[in-house]
Design a protein around this motif. Structure first.
Motif, PDB file in Angstrom:
ATOM      1  N   GLU A   1       5.445  -4.035  -1.006  1.00 24.15           N
ATOM      2  CA  GLU A   1       6.141  -2.971  -0.281  1.00 24.15           C
ATOM      3  C   GLU A   1       5.800  -1.593  -0.850  1.00 24.15           C
ATOM      4  OE1 GLU A   1      10.713  -1.580   0.864  1.00 24.15           O
ATOM      5  OE2 GLU A   1      10.349  -3.544  -0.053  1.00 24.15           O
ATOM      6  N   ARG A   2       5.755  -1.493  -2.174  1.00 25.95           N
ATOM      7  CA  ARG A   2       5.465  -0.210  -2.815  1.00 25.95           C
ATOM      8  C   ARG A   2       4.025   0.207  -2.558  1.00 25.95           C
ATOM      9  NH1 ARG A   2       8.992   3.678  -3.642  1.00 25.95           N
ATOM     10  NH2 ARG A   2       9.106   4.463  -5.758  1.00 25.95           N
ATOM     11  N   GLU A   3       3.082  -0.740  -2.655  1.00 24.43           N
ATOM     12  CA  GLU A   3       1.679  -0.433  -2.367  1.00 24.43           C
ATOM     13  C   GLU A   3       1.533   0.042  -0.929  1.00 24.43           C
ATOM     14  OE1 GLU A   3      -0.339  -3.760  -5.387  1.00 24.43           O
ATOM     15  OE2 GLU A   3      -0.009  -4.202  -3.266  1.00 24.43           O
ATOM     16  N   HIS A   4       2.277  -0.583  -0.032  1.00 24.70           N
ATOM     17  CA  HIS A   4       2.242  -0.209   1.384  1.00 24.70           C
ATOM     18  C   HIS A   4       2.722   1.228   1.567  1.00 24.70           C
ATOM     19  CE1 HIS A   4       3.181  -0.426   5.732  1.00 24.70           C
ATOM     20  NE2 HIS A   4       2.267  -1.384   5.752  1.00 24.70           N
ATOM     21  N   GLU A   5       3.792   1.591   0.862  1.00 27.70           N
ATOM     22  CA  GLU A   5       4.324   2.960   0.949  1.00 27.70           C
ATOM     23  C   GLU A   5       3.290   3.973   0.459  1.00 27.70           C
ATOM     24  OE1 GLU A   5       9.130   2.221   0.274  1.00 27.70           O
ATOM     25  OE2 GLU A   5       7.841   2.584  -1.444  1.00 27.70           O
ATOM     26  N   VAL A   6       2.620   3.664  -0.622  1.00 30.59           N
ATOM     27  CA  VAL A   6       1.598   4.569  -1.156  1.00 30.59           C
ATOM     28  C   VAL A   6       0.428   4.673  -0.182  1.00 30.59           C
ATOM     29  CG1 VAL A   6      -0.068   4.941  -3.021  1.00 30.59           C
ATOM     30  CG2 VAL A   6       2.250   4.172  -3.564  1.00 30.59           C
ATOM     31  N   ALA A   7       0.037   3.557   0.414  1.00 32.27           N
ATOM     32  CA  ALA A   7      -1.069   3.562   1.384  1.00 32.27           C
ATOM     33  C   ALA A   7      -0.735   4.451   2.579  1.00 32.27           C
ATOM     34  CB  ALA A   7      -1.382   2.138   1.846  1.00 32.27           C
ATOM     35  N   VAL A   8       0.475   4.329   3.091  1.00 30.05           N
ATOM     36  CA  VAL A   8       0.887   5.148   4.242  1.00 30.05           C
ATOM     37  C   VAL A   8       0.919   6.630   3.856  1.00 30.05           C
ATOM     38  CG1 VAL A   8       2.791   5.666   5.836  1.00 30.05           C
ATOM     39  CG2 VAL A   8       2.131   3.290   5.399  1.00 30.05           C
TER      40      VAL A   8
ATOM     41  N   GLY B   1      -2.390   7.877   4.029  1.00 35.05           N
ATOM     42  CA  GLY B   1      -2.737   8.063   5.440  1.00 35.05           C
ATOM     43  C   GLY B   1      -2.279   9.393   5.985  1.00 35.05           C
ATOM     44  N   HIS B   2      -1.221   9.927   5.384  1.00 33.39           N
ATOM     45  CA  HIS B   2      -0.719  11.256   5.777  1.00 33.39           C
ATOM     46  C   HIS B   2      -1.453  12.373   5.035  1.00 33.39           C
ATOM     47  CE1 HIS B   2       2.647  10.355   8.447  1.00 33.39           C
ATOM     48  NE2 HIS B   2       2.914   9.314   7.673  1.00 33.39           N
ATOM     49  N   GLY B   3      -2.407  12.001   4.162  1.00 34.20           N
ATOM     50  CA  GLY B   3      -3.152  13.015   3.427  1.00 34.20           C
ATOM     51  C   GLY B   3      -2.396  13.608   2.248  1.00 34.20           C
ATOM     52  N   ARG B   4      -1.390  12.891   1.741  1.00 36.45           N
ATOM     53  CA  ARG B   4      -0.605  13.401   0.616  1.00 36.45           C
ATOM     54  C   ARG B   4      -1.418  13.402  -0.680  1.00 36.45           C
ATOM     55  NH1 ARG B   4       2.519  13.975   4.526  1.00 36.45           N
ATOM     56  NH2 ARG B   4       4.529  12.944   4.782  1.00 36.45           N
TER      57      ARG B   4
ATOM     58  N   GLN C   1     -10.930   6.200   2.652  1.00 41.94           N
ATOM     59  CA  GLN C   1     -11.043   4.932   3.368  1.00 41.94           C
ATOM     60  C   GLN C   1      -9.683   4.256   3.517  1.00 41.94           C
ATOM     61  OE1 GLN C   1     -14.201   2.875   1.164  1.00 41.94           O
ATOM     62  NE2 GLN C   1     -15.547   3.233   2.904  1.00 41.94           N
ATOM     63  N   VAL C   2      -8.803   4.412   2.521  1.00 42.27           N
ATOM     64  CA  VAL C   2      -7.440   3.879   2.653  1.00 42.27           C
ATOM     65  C   VAL C   2      -6.738   4.580   3.808  1.00 42.27           C
ATOM     66  CG1 VAL C   2      -5.186   3.571   1.546  1.00 42.27           C
ATOM     67  CG2 VAL C   2      -7.280   3.326   0.189  1.00 42.27           C
ATOM     68  N   ALA C   3      -6.875   5.903   3.883  1.00 40.40           N
ATOM     69  CA  ALA C   3      -6.250   6.679   4.962  1.00 40.40           C
ATOM     70  C   ALA C   3      -6.764   6.224   6.327  1.00 40.40           C
ATOM     71  CB  ALA C   3      -6.526   8.165   4.763  1.00 40.40           C
TER      72      ALA C   3
ATOM     73  N   LEU D   1      -0.343   3.046  11.760  1.00 36.63           N
ATOM     74  CA  LEU D   1       0.862   3.307  10.976  1.00 36.63           C
ATOM     75  C   LEU D   1       1.121   4.796  10.761  1.00 36.63           C
ATOM     76  CD1 LEU D   1       0.488   0.489   8.301  1.00 36.63           C
ATOM     77  CD2 LEU D   1       1.818   0.469  10.414  1.00 36.63           C
ATOM     78  N   VAL D   2       0.202   5.652  11.189  1.00 42.48           N
ATOM     79  CA  VAL D   2       0.383   7.104  11.046  1.00 42.48           C
ATOM     80  C   VAL D   2       0.150   7.746  12.403  1.00 42.48           C
ATOM     81  CG1 VAL D   2      -0.498   9.194   9.966  1.00 42.48           C
ATOM     82  CG2 VAL D   2      -0.348   7.095   8.641  1.00 42.48           C
TER      83      VAL D   2
END
Length: 201
Positions: free
Chosen positions: A143-150, A153-156, A190-192, A200-201
């Motif tokens: 779940e935490r890895e998923h949050e970081v991936a998203v 994806g937002h370019g944070r 590539q993750v983004a 998801l974004v």
């Protein structure tokens, strides 16, 4: 001329066309390749794909304009560390090269968001297969890895993710490294793209 006057940078070679790139890289062993997309015989996309397929490839920064959307997307999917617009100020080109050489992110969050937003408008080849593949890969994350991936994806930035998810910057960096290993990807761009493929974004 821009890079030659920077103390931390040494220009070790040049190539006039994409078909000259592999030999130049083998001869000069650069840490970073600044790659133009448009070249007469073999374009920078084919050259980037060839370089990133090598066992220990140099990082690649692609020079482009927004009128080459599909080409930029192909370059990023091939593993290019990022892209620079051809009208990027010289000082920013130098900073981007230094960041890539240090193994850091090569795109500013603003530019990342603009690029991904621009590229994901409209139909693209094989969207269903890419979406299915992306969802399958992301389903293997915690779940935490998923949050970081998203967030990527937002370019944070790492600092923004740290504030948003209430974790230290060092922990964010560890998660990003883990994501790259787990997803078998080269960089955070590539993750983004994967997150965008998944819708998801």
């Amino acid at each position: 001329m821009i890079l030659g006057g920077v103390p931390q940078v040494r220009v070790v070679g040049e190539a006039a066309d994409g078909d000259e790139v592999p030999a130049a890289v083998a001869r000069c062993a650069p840490d970073v390749v600044l790659m133009d997309i448009r070249m007469p015989r073999v374009d920078g996309l084919a050259a980037t794909e060839a370089l990133r397929a090598l066992p220990d490839p140099p990082e690649v920064l692609v020079l482009t304009t927004f009128d080459a959307d599909e080409q930029v997307l192909r370059a990023l999917r091939a593993g290019a560390g990022g892209f620079l617009l051809k009208d990027t100020p010289p000082a920013e080109i130098v900073r981007a090269v230094l960041r890539v050489a240090a193994g850091e992110a090569t795109l500013s969050p603003t530019v990342t968001r603009q690029l991904i937003s621009h590229l994901t408008v409209g139909p693209t080849p094989g969207p269903d297969q890419r979406r299915d593949r992306a969802l399958r890969l992301l389903a293997g994350l915690t779940e935490r890895e998923h949050e970081v991936a998203v967030a990527l994806g937002h370019g944070r930035t790492n600092a923004e993710i740290s504030a948003e998810l209430f974790m230290s910057v060092a922990t964010v960096k560890a998660y990003v490294s883990r994501l790259l290993t787990k997803l078998a990807l080269n960089n955070r761009v590539q993750v983004a793209l994967l997150v965008h493929d998944a819708g998801l974004v």
